[in-house]
Design a protein around this motif. Structure first.
Motif, PDB file in Angstrom:
ATOM      1  N   THR A 168       6.550   6.410  11.242  1.00 47.59           N
ATOM      2  CA  THR A 168       6.785   7.734  10.640  1.00 47.59           C
ATOM      3  C   THR A 168       5.837   7.987   9.471  1.00 47.59           C
ATOM      4  O   THR A 168       5.335   9.102   9.297  1.00 47.59           O
ATOM      5  N   GLY A 169       5.570   6.951   8.669  1.00 48.21           N
ATOM      6  CA  GLY A 169       4.626   7.122   7.564  1.00 48.21           C
ATOM      7  C   GLY A 169       3.204   7.331   8.044  1.00 48.21           C
ATOM      8  O   GLY A 169       2.453   8.149   7.500  1.00 48.21           O
ATOM      9  N   TRP A 170       2.831   6.611   9.099  1.00 48.89           N
ATOM     10  CA  TRP A 170       1.493   6.780   9.669  1.00 48.89           C
ATOM     11  C   TRP A 170       1.277   8.208  10.154  1.00 48.89           C
ATOM     12  O   TRP A 170       0.189   8.777   9.984  1.00 48.89           O
ATOM     13  N   LEU A 171       2.317   8.796  10.752  1.00 48.55           N
ATOM     14  CA  LEU A 171       2.181  10.170  11.248  1.00 48.55           C
ATOM     15  C   LEU A 171       1.906  11.145  10.114  1.00 48.55           C
ATOM     16  O   LEU A 171       1.245  12.180  10.324  1.00 48.55           O
ATOM     17  N   LEU A 172       2.389  10.831   8.920  1.00 48.82           N
ATOM     18  CA  LEU A 172       2.083  11.683   7.766  1.00 48.82           C
ATOM     19  C   LEU A 172       0.656  11.454   7.283  1.00 48.82           C
ATOM     20  O   LEU A 172      -0.088  12.407   7.019  1.00 48.82           O
ATOM     21  N   TRP A 173       0.264  10.186   7.177  1.00 45.47           N
ATOM     22  CA  TRP A 173      -1.041   9.861   6.612  1.00 45.47           C
ATOM     23  C   TRP A 173      -2.199  10.186   7.567  1.00 45.47           C
ATOM     24  O   TRP A 173      -3.310  10.488   7.112  1.00 45.47           O
ATOM     25  N   ARG A 174      -1.972  10.157   8.859  1.00 49.46           N
ATOM     26  CA  ARG A 174      -3.071  10.449   9.781  1.00 49.46           C
ATOM     27  C   ARG A 174      -3.500  11.905   9.678  1.00 49.46           C
ATOM     28  O   ARG A 174      -4.607  12.270  10.118  1.00 49.46           O
ATOM     29  N   ARG A 175      -2.613  12.750   9.111  1.00 50.66           N
ATOM     30  CA  ARG A 175      -2.947  14.162   8.930  1.00 50.66           C
ATOM     31  C   ARG A 175      -3.588  14.428   7.574  1.00 50.66           C
ATOM     32  O   ARG A 175      -3.926  15.573   7.246  1.00 50.66           O
ATOM     33  N   SER A 176      -3.718  13.360   6.742  1.00 48.57           N
ATOM     34  CA  SER A 176      -4.376  13.516   5.446  1.00 48.57           C
ATOM     35  C   SER A 176      -5.880  13.640   5.641  1.00 48.57           C
ATOM     36  O   SER A 176      -6.414  13.447   6.744  1.00 48.57           O
ATOM     37  N   ALA A 177      -6.598  13.924   4.555  1.00 51.82           N
ATOM     38  CA  ALA A 177      -8.055  14.109   4.653  1.00 51.82           C
ATOM     39  C   ALA A 177      -8.725  12.846   5.171  1.00 51.82           C
ATOM     40  O   ALA A 177      -9.593  12.897   6.062  1.00 51.82           O
ATOM     41  N   SER A 178      -8.334  11.688   4.642  1.00 51.10           N
ATOM     42  CA  SER A 178      -8.943  10.431   5.097  1.00 51.10           C
ATOM     43  C   SER A 178      -8.535  10.112   6.522  1.00 51.10           C
ATOM     44  O   SER A 178      -9.346   9.626   7.314  1.00 51.10           O
ATOM     45  N   GLY A 179      -7.288  10.386   6.869  1.00 45.81           N
ATOM     46  CA  GLY A 179      -6.826  10.119   8.221  1.00 45.81           C
ATOM     47  C   GLY A 179      -7.546  10.965   9.243  1.00 45.81           C
ATOM     48  O   GLY A 179      -7.872  10.494  10.345  1.00 45.81           O
ATOM     49  N   ARG A 180      -7.828  12.222   8.876  1.00 45.09           N
ATOM     50  CA  ARG A 180      -8.516  13.102   9.818  1.00 45.09           C
ATOM     51  C   ARG A 180      -9.971  12.690  10.034  1.00 45.09           C
ATOM     52  O   ARG A 180     -10.568  13.044  11.048  1.00 45.09           O
ATOM     53  N   ALA A 292      10.687   8.224   1.518  1.00 45.97           N
ATOM     54  CA  ALA A 292       9.817   7.688   0.472  1.00 45.97           C
ATOM     55  C   ALA A 292       9.263   6.323   0.877  1.00 45.97           C
ATOM     56  O   ALA A 292       8.079   6.024   0.652  1.00 45.97           O
ATOM     57  N   ALA A 293      10.109   5.493   1.493  1.00 42.11           N
ATOM     58  CA  ALA A 293       9.641   4.186   1.964  1.00 42.11           C
ATOM     59  C   ALA A 293       8.597   4.356   3.059  1.00 42.11           C
ATOM     60  O   ALA A 293       7.622   3.591   3.136  1.00 42.11           O
ATOM     61  N   ALA A 294       8.780   5.367   3.920  1.00 39.20           N
ATOM     62  CA  ALA A 294       7.816   5.610   4.994  1.00 39.20           C
ATOM     63  C   ALA A 294       6.453   5.996   4.435  1.00 39.20           C
ATOM     64  O   ALA A 294       5.412   5.592   4.983  1.00 39.20           O
ATOM     65  N   VAL A 295       6.437   6.782   3.357  1.00 43.18           N
ATOM     66  CA  VAL A 295       5.168   7.154   2.735  1.00 43.18           C
ATOM     67  C   VAL A 295       4.414   5.903   2.285  1.00 43.18           C
ATOM     68  O   VAL A 295       3.192   5.779   2.485  1.00 43.18           O
ATOM     69  N   TRP A 296       5.131   4.958   1.696  1.00 43.60           N
ATOM     70  CA  TRP A 296       4.505   3.729   1.195  1.00 43.60           C
ATOM     71  C   TRP A 296       4.060   2.823   2.359  1.00 43.60           C
ATOM     72  O   TRP A 296       2.908   2.400   2.434  1.00 43.60           O
ATOM     73  N   VAL A 297       4.987   2.534   3.270  1.00 43.49           N
ATOM     74  CA  VAL A 297       4.671   1.628   4.383  1.00 43.49           C
ATOM     75  C   VAL A 297       3.598   2.240   5.283  1.00 43.49           C
ATOM     76  O   VAL A 297       2.631   1.569   5.684  1.00 43.49           O
ATOM     77  N   PHE A 321      -3.912   6.954  -2.052  1.00 43.63           N
ATOM     78  CA  PHE A 321      -2.672   6.260  -1.699  1.00 43.63           C
ATOM     79  C   PHE A 321      -1.892   5.846  -2.946  1.00 43.63           C
ATOM     80  O   PHE A 321      -0.662   5.961  -2.985  1.00 43.63           O
ATOM     81  N   SER A 322      -2.591   5.373  -3.966  1.00 42.30           N
ATOM     82  CA  SER A 322      -1.891   4.905  -5.167  1.00 42.30           C
ATOM     83  C   SER A 322      -1.149   6.041  -5.853  1.00 42.30           C
ATOM     84  O   SER A 322      -0.054   5.844  -6.391  1.00 42.30           O
ATOM     85  N   ARG A 323      -1.735   7.256  -5.821  1.00 43.68           N
ATOM     86  CA  ARG A 323      -1.036   8.400  -6.416  1.00 43.68           C
ATOM     87  C   ARG A 323       0.209   8.752  -5.601  1.00 43.68           C
ATOM     88  O   ARG A 323       1.278   9.028  -6.156  1.00 43.68           O
ATOM     89  N   ALA A 324       0.069   8.752  -4.277  1.00 34.81           N
ATOM     90  CA  ALA A 324       1.227   9.043  -3.427  1.00 34.81           C
ATOM     91  C   ALA A 324       2.283   7.952  -3.550  1.00 34.81           C
ATOM     92  O   ALA A 324       3.488   8.224  -3.551  1.00 34.81           O
ATOM     93  N   ALA A 325       1.826   6.696  -3.653  1.00 32.74           N
ATOM     94  CA  ALA A 325       2.764   5.578  -3.761  1.00 32.74           C
ATOM     95  C   ALA A 325       3.560   5.660  -5.055  1.00 32.74           C
ATOM     96  O   ALA A 325       4.737   5.274  -5.096  1.00 32.74           O
ATOM     97  N   LEU A 326       2.929   6.168  -6.124  1.00 37.90           N
ATOM     98  CA  LEU A 326       3.655   6.317  -7.389  1.00 37.90           C
ATOM     99  C   LEU A 326       4.831   7.267  -7.220  1.00 37.90           C
ATOM    100  O   LEU A 326       5.963   6.955  -7.632  1.00 37.90           O
ATOM    101  N   TRP A 327       4.588   8.427  -6.598  1.00 37.09           N
ATOM    102  CA  TRP A 327       5.686   9.368  -6.361  1.00 37.09           C
ATOM    103  C   TRP A 327       6.695   8.789  -5.375  1.00 37.09           C
ATOM    104  O   TRP A 327       7.900   9.053  -5.480  1.00 37.09           O
ATOM    105  N   SER A 328       6.215   7.990  -4.436  1.00 40.96           N
ATOM    106  CA  SER A 328       7.121   7.330  -3.496  1.00 40.96           C
ATOM    107  C   SER A 328       8.062   6.379  -4.224  1.00 40.96           C
ATOM    108  O   SER A 328       9.272   6.366  -3.961  1.00 40.96           O
TER     109      SER A 328
END
Length: 540
Positions: A168-180, A292-297, A321-328
């Motif tokens: 589930t976290g990967w599905l979010l990150w693959r749509r990010s700028a780096s993932g794309r 939130a755990a999915a965002v980190w993992v 990732f570190s900025r997103a992980a902080l909010w996570s």
């Protein structure tokens, strides 16, 4: 790393229980366990502290030959907190009652205990007649969750959580700028492999848990388990989502997001959260915690994909990732505090319950994650790429530790179980054993066995009182509750030479409330000398 994770699971299995306690706790039995009854009961009724699943449950009564005394099916009360079995006329003899239920959060609960009807030899440990009872029910909260079976179940749940959060976290990150910016075939391959991992992990969980949930009902109850219980329905829905994902994922961003949210929602609606009021708040907090755990993992999984395929962008990705992980971490902390407050009746339970100890371990590892993240940001700022890569591996290792802890944590009850009390005191001229079962708020059986020097004769008076302590911040104190004991005809062997043995018994709602309680037994002998014994315990 895999070997280290396995070692961690072994350590957790040793530190923590051979039994993984569920929420549903047996609070009442009618007739009482181990009782000797003058007349045969018309039914067996069991009462629990919370609503049960309706799909799979049974009560069986076996005679001394091991045969069932009736083919009647057990029935459930309207409020779903009890089950009962109507009985035919029973002959005098020894019988065994066996039961199995599934608690609201999907954990199996079962046990067995003896009953004696009429003039047959009383059940072992029973010294009563006319409806008295002992204290042991053989109650087991975790059928199939001990030894190797338990370790396999913990491993299955840890892998399942890793797969669910990673996918589930990967599905979010693959749509990010780096993932794309990842090559399309690489992104699709990672998605497919994570989907396969999740499907295998889900099937592993189902296969390792289904037998314990069915109890002795066998595969004939499988349909009822899958369609009539919350845990079974969640398995079917998760399996359906998993299979549908092979057709749907990757087609559109909104579809990926909706699929991931649906998978996390199914988990939030089938665990501990659904048994703690208010349910909407518990489920919402649990969903936020999982997201939130999915965002980190998922971010760590995405970092691995970037490192292997776009290494030149690895450092810049870790910055995002570190900025997103902080909010996570902030969301994990807030939702975790909310869940703890909702789950635990008192925060001091954290330090003396298995669930609380595991939670503290998890918090400790999260603190290490925060420290690692701080160093990671420092190395990123100073462009120390080798140190950054090492810290990423450390962060990934901490993720595996947390997932291993979660594999055990999610199967433990946040509140500790109420366990029967067996308390013995040796005095100069008087010895005493007190037993209370199930030692839970509501109806309990109370048995006091007294040994008095044979030169003194029977006690003049035996009294039991229960004194509740006021809650923190409250001044009012309840007056002591007198528990009316009645002298019984002893059928047990007196093992203490030079002493006469006397047994006292009663059953009733003399421990009506949860909280800390002082049990007092006062014994006055024929010389008017009084022995007073006190025992403190807590009711959950």
């Amino acid at each position: 790393m895999a070997a280290g994770l396995l070692c961690l699971l072994v350590i957790l299995g040793g530190l923590f229980p051979r039994e993984a306690f569920a929420h549903a706790i047996l609070t009442g039995t009618d007739p009482a366990p181990n009782s000797t009854l003058a007349q045969a009961p018309e039914q067996i009724k069991l009462t629990f502290n919370e609503p049960l699943e309706e799909g799979v449950y049974y009560i069986r009564v076996l005679d001394q030959s091991g045969a069932k005394v009736t083919d009647n099916a057990a029935e459930m009360t309207k409020d779903r907190t009890g089950i009962f079995l109507r009985l035919p006329k029973l002959e005098d003899g020894l019988y065994v009652v066996s039961y199995h239920v599934i608690s609201g959060d999907g954990h199996p609960v079962g046990g067995s205990y003896p009953l004696t009807v009429g003039k047959a030899a009383p059940a072992a440990g029973s010294g009563e007649t006319g409806g008295t009872g002992g204290t042991s029910t053989g109650h087991n909260h975790s059928l199939g969750s001990s030894g190797v079976d338990g370790m396999i179940q913990y491993l299955a749940r840890g892998l399942w959580y890793a797969a669910m959060l990673g996918l589930t976290g990967w599905l979010l990150w693959r749509r990010s700028a780096s993932g794309r910016r990842l090559p399309g075939d690489v992104s699709a391959k990672w998605t497919l492999n994570l989907q396969r991992f999740y499907l295998v992990a889900l099937l592993f969980v189902i296969l390792t848990h289904v037998e314990a949930l069915l109890g002795d009902g066998g595969l004939s109850q499988l349909g009822s388990l899958l369609t009539g219980t919350g845990i079974g329905i969640s398995w079917l829905v998760s399996l359906g989502l998993s299979l549908a994902g092979f057709l749907l994922l990757g087609r559109a961003a909104w579809l990926d997001y909706a699929w991931a949210a649906s998978l996390l929602a199914v988990k939030a609606l089938s665990g501990h959260a659904v048994t703690f009021p208010p349910v909407w708040a518990s489920v919402a907090a649990d969903f936020i915690h999982l997201a939130a755990a999915a965002v980190w993992v998922g971010g760590l999984a995405a970092a691995a994909a970037v490192y292997r395929n776009r290494r030149e962008e690895f450092t810049s990705f870790l910055g995002r990732f570190s900025r997103a992980a902080l909010w996570s971490i902030i969301a994990l902390t807030v939702s975790g505090v909310a869940l703890t407050l909702l789950f635990l009746p008192s925060l001091d339970m954290i330090i003396y319950t298995q669930w609380g100890i595991l939670l503290l371990i998890k918090i400790g590892v999260v603190v290490l994650v925060v420290g690692t993240a701080a160093f990671l940001r420092y190395t990123l700022k100073n462009k120390r790429e080798r140190a950054t890569a090492k810290l990423y591996k450390v962060d990934f290792s901490f993720m595996l530790v947390i997932l291993a802890v979660v594999g055990v944590l999610t199967y433990l009850s946040p509140a500790p179980p109420n366990e029967p009390l067996s308390w013995h005191e040796m005095g100069k001229s008087v010895h005493m054993t007190a037993e209370v079962s199930p030692k839970a708020p509501g109806t309990n059986t109370f048995k006091v066995t007294v040994w008095v020097l044979d030169t003194l004769g029977p006690p003049k008076h035996v009294q039991m009182n229960a004194q509740y302590e006021p809650k923190e911040g409250e001044e009012a104190t309840l007056a002591p509750i007198q528990i009316p004991l009645e002298l019984q005809e002893n059928q047990e062997k007196n093992w203490l030479e030079g002493y006469n043995m006397y047994t006292y018994y009663t059953q009733g709602p003399y421990l009506p409330l949860p909280g800390k309680c002082m049990l007092e037994v006062r014994i006055m002998d024929s010389n008017d000398d009084e022995a007073v014994y006190k025992k403190e315990f807590r009711l959950y």
